[in-house]
Design an enzyme around this catalytic site. Sequence first.
Site, PDB file in Angstrom:
ATOM      1  N   SER A   1       2.173   4.183  -5.690  1.00 13.81           N
ATOM      2  CA  SER A   1       1.356   3.725  -7.175  1.00 13.81           C
ATOM      3  C   SER A   1       2.323   2.241  -7.568  1.00 13.81           C
ATOM      4  O   SER A   1       2.308   1.363  -7.165  1.00 13.81           O
ATOM      5  CB  SER A   1       1.478   4.775  -8.197  1.00 13.81           C
ATOM      6  OG  SER A   1       0.435   4.741  -9.119  1.00 13.81           O
TER       7      SER A   1
ATOM      8  N   GLU B   1      -7.770   9.504  -4.207  1.00 18.13           N
ATOM      9  CA  GLU B   1      -7.150   8.912  -5.062  1.00 18.13           C
ATOM     10  C   GLU B   1      -7.600   9.231  -6.638  1.00 18.13           C
ATOM     11  O   GLU B   1      -6.585   9.600  -7.519  1.00 18.13           O
ATOM     12  CB  GLU B   1      -6.995   7.415  -4.878  1.00 18.13           C
ATOM     13  CG  GLU B   1      -6.318   7.041  -3.724  1.00 18.13           C
ATOM     14  CD  GLU B   1      -4.704   7.092  -3.691  1.00 18.13           C
ATOM     15  OE1 GLU B   1      -4.313   7.437  -4.741  1.00 18.13           O
ATOM     16  OE2 GLU B   1      -4.259   6.815  -2.568  1.00 18.13           O
TER      17      GLU B   1
END
Length: 550
Positions: A197, A329
Amino acid sequence: MKWLALAWLVAASVVRQPAPVVRVRGGHVRGAVSHNGKFFEYFGIPYATVNESNRFQAPLPVAPWSGVFDALNENTWCPQSGLGPIVLGEPNCLKLNIYTPVQYTKLLPVMVYIHGGCFFGGTGSPYLYGGDFFAEHNVVLVGINYRLSVEGFLCLGIKEAPGNAGLKDQIAALKWIQENIKVFGGDPNDVTLFGESAGAVSTSFMILSPAAKGLFHKAILQSGSSLAPWALQHDPIKAASTLVKKLGYNTKDPRKIYSILSKKSTKELINTISSYEDKFCVAETDIFVPCVEKLIEGVEPVVTEYPADIIKSGNYTKVPMIIGYTNNEGIYFVSADYGTSLKNNSIAIDPLKSLQTDLQFPSEFDKNCTAERIKRHYFSSYKEEMIMDMVDLYSDVHFKFPLVLESELYSRTSDQPIYYYLFKYNGLINMPKIISGFGLSNGASHADELFYLFKPHSFPLPHRYLEEKMIRRMVTMWTNFAKYNDPTPYTSRLLPFRWRPSRRWNPTALVIDSKISTAPMWDEESVSLWNDTYNKYRRRDYGFKQFKDY
Ligand SMILES: *[C@@H]1O[C@H](CO)[C@@H](O)[C@H](O)[C@H]1NC(C)=O
Ligand SMILES: *[C@@H]1O[C@H](CO)[C@@H](O)[C@H](O)[C@H]1NC(C)=O
Ligand SMILES: *[C@@H]1O[C@H](CO)[C@@H](O)[C@H](O)[C@H]1NC(C)=O
Ligand SMILES: *[C@@H]1O[C@H](CO)[C@@H](O)[C@H](O)[C@H]1NC(C)=O
Ligand SMILES: *[C@@H]1O[C@H](CO)[C@@H](O)[C@H](O)[C@H]1NC(C)=O
């Protein structure tokens, strides 16, 4: 019973057993032997320092200490909003955590993990990212902290706040590792940088930055790209002036903004920011994240051009890479913004809301047409439950498409191998998916793969042993990559396949699931929708620069 009691006593005495005292820049450090006696742990070692004079700037070297520093704190955080008005962390938070095998015969590969958390949260400490499995696979793992939110990413284009202090912290940590990791058994000439991330965004910036050249030799990007809409501030002065406005001032003058913010406590700044953010992280607009810096005499910048321009120029650190994402996601973010169901959802009804601020339209008409096209693609038929369409939209805009674009540019300009993966394993410890309320959905959410790599010391996860096979698979591939530049240098019973790098246009990815298979990395229809959109309308001004291409 007696034997058990004895084993317990032995275990208890192992816990307290100190690890060897080593000397690093700054002074002497003592760690501890891990619970199972297999590795040494050194937690919370200071690698750099922040004080009033450099709160928004590159960090300063650590002040030397006398005596022995007890590196036992499992829980170090940079300031961030906790629950409600609680601000976690300490101003001098630039600490790192090292896990190293008790026995080794030659210097070991080093893996450096940069944590995620949208540049406003998270920590590199074992509280979340215990590196136990890595040390058990004969590498030295280092988890680092860096400044977050306004302290890490206030970007005013002046010497006192040039931007990217948080990335400068990461570079200071990498330099510290070059200088000190040998005494922990690590090889400074064999460093793999990896992140998830915001940690992958950071890793990408380290690849692109001349300031980080030579500090690492391999990289893993998990679910994050420097080309994502939330990875770069488009208008850093606006983000800062929004903050000072909430504090009761009205100015766009960088010096005035600095003079206001530098007098406020960290706690007040962070509480103020968390009070006006209504979306969760990726969909937020005025956020403190990396920026394209203004060149200032005497200040070494980290990011000086728009990321895509740097990759296209070919002037960046070319290293072997693993690049991948999870199949769902968006779950984590959609859930934070909308919960678990989406009847009569606002984007499906008002698709203009799906357009990120990194798009800029010449006319209302262009904007409406684009919004309509996106709506048709994701919400083509009215369904009672549109939440998974929304998950796809979030996944594509914020994670998949930016990473597809970034890796396509690497594959055109780098001669190094790139291994692609798609993580869709639906196991018992996909914690982010479960916590988001999507435990019954298939596949994997953002951050789900992390629980198959790390052993967070704050989550007991007693059922982890049922997932031993997937944990061993993941950690073995990741550490093989660090050791051999290849996640599967040979086949074994655990990994009865070879994961090959791919140079195709839509690369072949390893699909990580109960059964391992391969598949094209991306969905061509979605990628072409976003590629057309961004080719036409990508915003051209970023921070203090216009980008050249597109
Ligand atoms: C902060 O850093 C500056 C520059 O190194 C130094 O002169 C000053 O003494 C430091 N202040 C504190 C309170 O440590
Ligand atoms: C690559 O970037 C570095 C640092 O910005 C610069 O000094 C160098 O001239 C560049 N090289 C090329 C070939 O453009
Ligand atoms: C939205 O919800 C209302 C009532 O809850 C319903 O009457 C309407 O048909 C819904 N609209 C759409 C587009 O589904
Ligand atoms: C664009 O959409 C908005 C809201 O749906 C509408 O009010 C406006 O008239 C549209 N503009 C054009 C040029 O189609
Ligand atoms: C995106 O569009 C550009 C420009 O047309 C093209 O060169 C590139 O290959 C496309 N990338 C993908 C992933 O479709």
